[in-house]
Motif scaffolding. Structure first.
Motif, PDB file in Angstrom:
ATOM      1  N   TYR A   1       9.369   3.991  -4.476  1.00  0.00           N
ATOM      2  CA  TYR A   1       9.075   2.972  -3.468  1.00  0.00           C
ATOM      3  C   TYR A   1      10.273   2.059  -3.257  1.00  0.00           C
ATOM      4  N   VAL A   2      10.776   1.508  -4.359  1.00  0.00           N
ATOM      5  CA  VAL A   2      11.833   0.511  -4.234  1.00  0.00           C
ATOM      6  C   VAL A   2      13.137   1.159  -3.776  1.00  0.00           C
TER       7      VAL A   2
ATOM      8  N   ALA B   1      12.742   1.474  -0.041  1.00  0.00           N
ATOM      9  CA  ALA B   1      12.753   0.150   0.580  1.00  0.00           C
ATOM     10  C   ALA B   1      14.166  -0.426   0.626  1.00  0.00           C
TER      11      ALA B   1
ATOM     12  N   LEU C   1       7.747  -5.308  -3.262  1.00  0.00           N
ATOM     13  CA  LEU C   1       7.699  -3.853  -3.303  1.00  0.00           C
ATOM     14  C   LEU C   1       6.746  -3.300  -2.254  1.00  0.00           C
ATOM     15  N   GLY C   2       7.294  -2.528  -1.304  1.00  0.00           N
ATOM     16  CA  GLY C   2       6.455  -1.845  -0.338  1.00  0.00           C
ATOM     17  C   GLY C   2       6.049  -2.655   0.869  1.00  0.00           C
TER      18      GLY C   2
ATOM     19  N   LEU D   1      14.147  -7.529   1.725  1.00  0.00           N
ATOM     20  CA  LEU D   1      13.529  -6.752   0.659  1.00  0.00           C
ATOM     21  C   LEU D   1      12.860  -7.764  -0.264  1.00  0.00           C
TER      22      LEU D   1
ATOM     23  N   PHE E   1       5.688  -1.115   4.495  1.00  0.00           N
ATOM     24  CA  PHE E   1       5.381   0.310   4.410  1.00  0.00           C
ATOM     25  C   PHE E   1       3.879   0.518   4.612  1.00  0.00           C
TER      26      PHE E   1
ATOM     27  N   ASN F   1       9.969   0.957  10.142  1.00  0.00           N
ATOM     28  CA  ASN F   1      10.752  -0.231   9.820  1.00  0.00           C
ATOM     29  C   ASN F   1      11.837  -0.480  10.858  1.00  0.00           C
TER      30      ASN F   1
ATOM     31  N   SER G   1      16.566  -1.077   4.026  1.00  0.00           N
ATOM     32  CA  SER G   1      17.058  -2.427   4.303  1.00  0.00           C
ATOM     33  C   SER G   1      18.566  -2.457   4.497  1.00  0.00           C
TER      34      SER G   1
ATOM     35  N   ASN H   1       7.799   6.009   7.686  1.00  0.00           N
ATOM     36  CA  ASN H   1       8.004   4.590   7.375  1.00  0.00           C
ATOM     37  C   ASN H   1       9.420   4.129   7.677  1.00  0.00           C
TER      38      ASN H   1
END
Length: 413
Positions: A153-154, A157, A96-97, A93, A100, A113, A161, A109
């Protein structure tokens, strides 16, 4: 799990060529001849190891090389020299993004990933519900991520992860984007991953989190490891250096000539400086420390019963106090020539923040201003060992508890 052996990473920065014939014509031939590339070493001769199950925090100023370390572990970058060895499946991580596709939905997404890491679609489908629940995106999982806020977003993400069953998790500063509730959830989940034996490499400016979560810390400075060891020791050494640099900057600021001033000039305040309880000049103080404010003055002629005072404002303009010698009943019969007035605060009650000092000298009736410097001097207060963190100042009060009654069920026991 991770080994860096004398690793260095070099970047080249090229100046931009002319973008048009007009620019070339105006700027001349020198723009066409590309100058030698500027070399920047993000890392220089870095060596360290991270053992299985360890959580290691990387701290230091921006540009010190911390994020470069994570990108080397994630294989986003290759070292210029040295060797990087990584054993285990890595989930990163970093920014940001990253990873994606903005046109795809959150759901798509997630599967994308998983495909990057070679996880079968069926396995990702099994984990999808937990990922969506953790990210709190049940109502938005089928919306293209280009429409997500930075917090959404975060959250997605981070959830992706940590639910990919990584053996090594790389976490950069992006956690600061989430709200306070989500940050607490992330910390709790990181602790659960620690218990499960996941190796974590954490880059953060949240030094309290580093001390709370990490087994070791590495302090990076100008691409090199300056210190390695227990998080509390490394963080304290780093903070000492930061405060020393900031203190010098504040000292230089406060000594600059020509503060905003007004007054008749019959008494002039020539210098204002701060010292601690041991008489050392300082401009960083911890809550609860002794602080002395020195006003050095000069009077060309004898002035009867002058008044000296000061005011302290928080950086946002809040007026905190305005003591002077008259309010304190401290009479100065007369002044002539040079002298110094000292205002001592035995236990500084101010909480963390930046503060401004104004100083003044007036006549005994407060009708003539001899000299007035408006918010010309700066100092910083840091928490240090003081536990309070909210508000403007600590009251220094004391808590007591008195039980007024006992429930009947407990009195029987």
């Amino acid at each position: 799990m991770i080994r860096f052996d004398r690793v260095s990473k070099r970047f080249h920065a090229h100046r931009q060529r002319p973008r048009s014939f007009h620019e070339l014509f105006v700027e001349g031939w020198r723009l066409w001849r590309r100058p030698p590339a500027e070399v920047f070493w993000a890392l220089r001769d870095v060596s360290f190891e991270v053992k299985p199950g360890e959580t290691v925090g990387l701290i230091g100023p921006n540009g010190a090389g911390k994020s470069t370390v994570l990108k080397l572990v994630a294989r986003v970058l290759k070292p210029t020299s040295g060797r990087v060895e990584v054993w285990g499946r890595v989930a990163a991580l970093l920014e940001l993004g990253v990873g994606f596709h903005p046109e795809l939905t959150g759901r798509e997404n997630v599967f994308l990933n998983g495909a990057f890491l070679g996880i079968p679609r069926r396995e990702m489908a099994r984990r999808l519900e937990a990922i969506v629940a953790f990210a709190e995106l049940e109502d938005y999982i089928d919306v293209p991520v280009k429409h997500y806020s930075s917090g959404m977003y975060v959250r997605l993400a981070f959830a992706v992860s940590v639910y990919l069953d990584p053996e090594i998790l790389l976490v950069d500063e992006v956690l600061a984007v989430g709200d306070a509730a989500f940050q607490r959830k992330c910390v709790d989940h990181l602790m659960a991953l620690q218990q499960a034996g996941v190796t974590i490499l954490l880059v953060s400016h949240d030094l309290e989190a580093v001390q709370r979560l990490c087994h070791r810390a590495l302090w990076f400075d100008h691409g090199r490891i300056r210190m390695e060891g227990m998080p509390s020791s490394v963080v304290q050494a780093y903070l000492d250096q930061v405060r020393e640099r900031e203190d010098q900057a504040l000292r230089d600021h406060n000594r600059q000539e020509g503060p905003a001033r007004r007054g008749s000039g019959r008494v002039r305040i020539q210098r204002v400086y701060l010292t601690d309880g041991e008489g050392r000049e300082r401009y960083h103080f911890e809550t609860g420390e002794t602080m002395r404010i020195h006003l050095r003055y000069r009077a060309e002629k004898r002035i009867e019963r002058p008044i000296f005072g000061l005011a302290i404002h928080r950086q946002d303009g809040v007026h905190i106090c305005g003591p002077n010698t008259a309010f304190s009943g401290f009479e100065i019969p007369w002044v002539e020539g040079e002298g110094e007035i000292i205002y001592t605060i035995p236990t500084l009650p101010l909480l963390e923040g930046t503060y401004l000092i104004s100083v003044a000298a007036t006549d005994e009736r407060d009708s003539e201003i001899f000299d007035y410097h408006d918010r010309a001097y700066v100092f910083r207060v840091v928490r240090g060992r003081h536990p309070e963190r909210y508000g403007l100042m600590t009251m220094g009060g004391r808590w007591d508890h008195e039980r007024l009654s006992v429930p009947q069920s407990l009195s029987v026991l």
